[in-house]
Motif scaffolding. Sequence first.
Motif, short mmCIF file in Angstrom:
data_model
loop_
_atom_site.label_atom_id
_atom_site.label_comp_id
_atom_site.label_asym_id
_atom_site.label_seq_id
_atom_site.Cartn_x
_atom_site.Cartn_y
_atom_site.Cartn_z
N GLY A 92 96.61 98.07 -61.69
CA GLY A 92 96.24 97.70 -63.05
C GLY A 92 95.87 96.23 -63.17
N ARG A 93 96.62 95.37 -62.51
CA ARG A 93 96.30 93.93 -62.54
C ARG A 93 94.98 93.65 -61.83
NH1 ARG A 93 102.06 93.87 -62.30
NH2 ARG A 93 102.12 94.04 -60.04
N LEU A 94 94.71 94.39 -60.78
CA LEU A 94 93.46 94.21 -60.04
C LEU A 94 92.26 94.64 -60.89
CD1 LEU A 94 92.33 93.40 -57.24
CD2 LEU A 94 92.65 95.77 -56.53
N VAL A 95 92.39 95.76 -61.60
CA VAL A 95 91.30 96.23 -62.46
C VAL A 95 91.07 95.25 -63.61
CG1 VAL A 95 90.60 98.06 -64.05
CG2 VAL A 95 91.66 98.65 -61.86
N ALA A 96 92.15 94.75 -64.21
CA ALA A 96 92.01 93.79 -65.31
C ALA A 96 91.33 92.51 -64.83
CB ALA A 96 93.38 93.47 -65.90
N HIS A 97 91.62 92.10 -63.60
CA HIS A 97 90.95 90.93 -63.02
C HIS A 97 89.45 91.19 -62.90
CE1 HIS A 97 90.59 87.35 -60.40
NE2 HIS A 97 89.70 88.09 -59.73
N ALA A 98 89.06 92.39 -62.44
CA ALA A 98 87.64 92.73 -62.30
C ALA A 98 86.95 92.76 -63.65
CB ALA A 98 87.49 94.07 -61.59
N ALA A 99 87.68 93.13 -64.72
CA ALA A 99 87.09 93.23 -66.06
C ALA A 99 86.73 91.87 -66.64
CB ALA A 99 88.04 93.96 -66.99
N ARG A 100 87.17 90.79 -66.03
CA ARG A 100 86.75 89.46 -66.49
C ARG A 100 85.30 89.18 -66.13
NH1 ARG A 100 91.99 86.22 -64.04
NH2 ARG A 100 93.61 87.42 -65.15
N GLU A 101 84.79 89.86 -65.09
CA GLU A 101 83.42 89.63 -64.62
C GLU A 101 82.48 90.78 -64.93
OE1 GLU A 101 82.51 86.80 -63.35
OE2 GLU A 101 84.53 85.94 -63.26
N SER A 102 83.00 92.00 -65.06
CA SER A 102 82.18 93.19 -65.32
C SER A 102 82.80 93.97 -66.46
CB SER A 102 82.13 94.10 -64.07
OG SER A 102 81.61 93.42 -62.95
N GLN A 103 81.97 94.73 -67.16
CA GLN A 103 82.52 95.71 -68.08
C GLN A 103 83.04 96.88 -67.24
OE1 GLN A 103 79.79 97.21 -71.05
NE2 GLN A 103 81.45 97.96 -72.34
N VAL A 104 84.26 97.32 -67.50
CA VAL A 104 84.91 98.33 -66.66
C VAL A 104 85.32 99.52 -67.52
CG1 VAL A 104 86.83 98.82 -65.10
CG2 VAL A 104 85.76 96.56 -65.07
N ILE A 105 85.02 100.72 -67.03
CA ILE A 105 85.49 101.96 -67.64
C ILE A 105 86.35 102.68 -66.61
CG2 ILE A 105 84.83 104.18 -68.63
CD1 ILE A 105 82.18 102.89 -69.47
N VAL A 106 87.58 103.02 -66.98
CA VAL A 106 88.51 103.71 -66.10
C VAL A 106 88.79 105.08 -66.69
CG1 VAL A 106 90.78 103.67 -65.02
CG2 VAL A 106 89.56 101.52 -65.42
#
Length: 396
Positions: free
Chosen positions: A331-345
């Motif tokens: 979860g922390r890794l995905v949230a980190h990626a969402a700072r640079e890209s729009q993310v849909i999980v």
Amino acid sequence: MLSALAIANYRSLRQLVVPLAQLTVVTGPNGSGKSSVYRAMRLLADIANGGVIRSLVREGGLSSTLWAGPERFSAAMLRGEVPVQGTSRSEPVNLRLGFAPAQAEDFGYAIDIGLPVPREGSRFNRDPQIKHEAIWSGPLLRPSTQLVDRKGGSLRLRGERSGSWVSVGRPIAHFASMMTEFADPQAAPEMLTLREQMRSWRFYDHFRSDAAAPARQPQLGTYTPVLADDGADLAAALQTIREIGDDEALDRAVDDAFPGARIQVQVTQDRFETLMHQHGLLRPLTAAELSDGTLRYLLWIAALLTPRPPALLVLNEPETSLHPDLLPALGRLVAHAARESQVIVVSHASRLIAALEEAAQGSVSLRSVVLDKRLGETRIANLDMGDIPRWEWPVR
């Protein structure tokens, strides 16, 4: 950033508009339509690469993918007073997909796919055809915001004079999108911009981790800013992050999930191999020796810490084969990626969803979308109508 995803008549998605944030979590029970939302987004991405009709054919053709229920439900059907039954069709057969941007200066897009007018003697009377495409600026399609309009084989572009249209002489084949058939940077720069944005979208779905998985084998190494769909270039992707990406984030992500562990990429001639040093072991473990969950987590690190972040990153059930104790770190890794890209999980793991909500606090905006089904139709269960973005489909 996209503000909404719209889908009509695709499998259980009769009429669905999904609001999107920087980080969107789509969840719901088994059979609620989560996989259909994911597959619809992949179809949208296929449009920019010229493969949407072939993708529909691989799914069984338009007849197989269309909404199988009635065109509309009567009030008596919804109340359960009468059985669900067919109604007189008022619209042509259509499968529609689209998205809207969050900013007024960005572009929205919609496509309408249907069946051809039957021709006597033709064997292709069930072959899907693109009936309509539209591009507009801003969150909502209006006559004043529409920039590109394709109907059948005809294409027209917004002219320089207010309200005027200019027709493009060359017809477009019914099986091809205007996105791949016409990309003039001077006449239609918005089409070229949108096409390249859609081509940058990235999807990851169920990495292989069996004994013969490509990620377990040494591979020829080259700079790899984008991990392959099958994870075959894992070692090269990790080394690329180490050299031109965020190597500190890489070390933190490994230590977060496996305290005291570290990753090394061993190079033998041209072959790259992933090694993992773990606390208490006298030698590192190769990728072939790692557990399925450990290998999958390393694959997620390589995917999410990419040095080339996409405009949109879509993850389908990333919790698969991971131990529940790894989900907070994921979860922390995905949230980190969402700072640079729009993310849909897309996920049904409550522990991962809770970890995403905690990790997103104060860093990225998060939207939770809970799906359920009623009379076979997928609906959004946790949002009121006022929370659903307004959407207008282009008229054939």
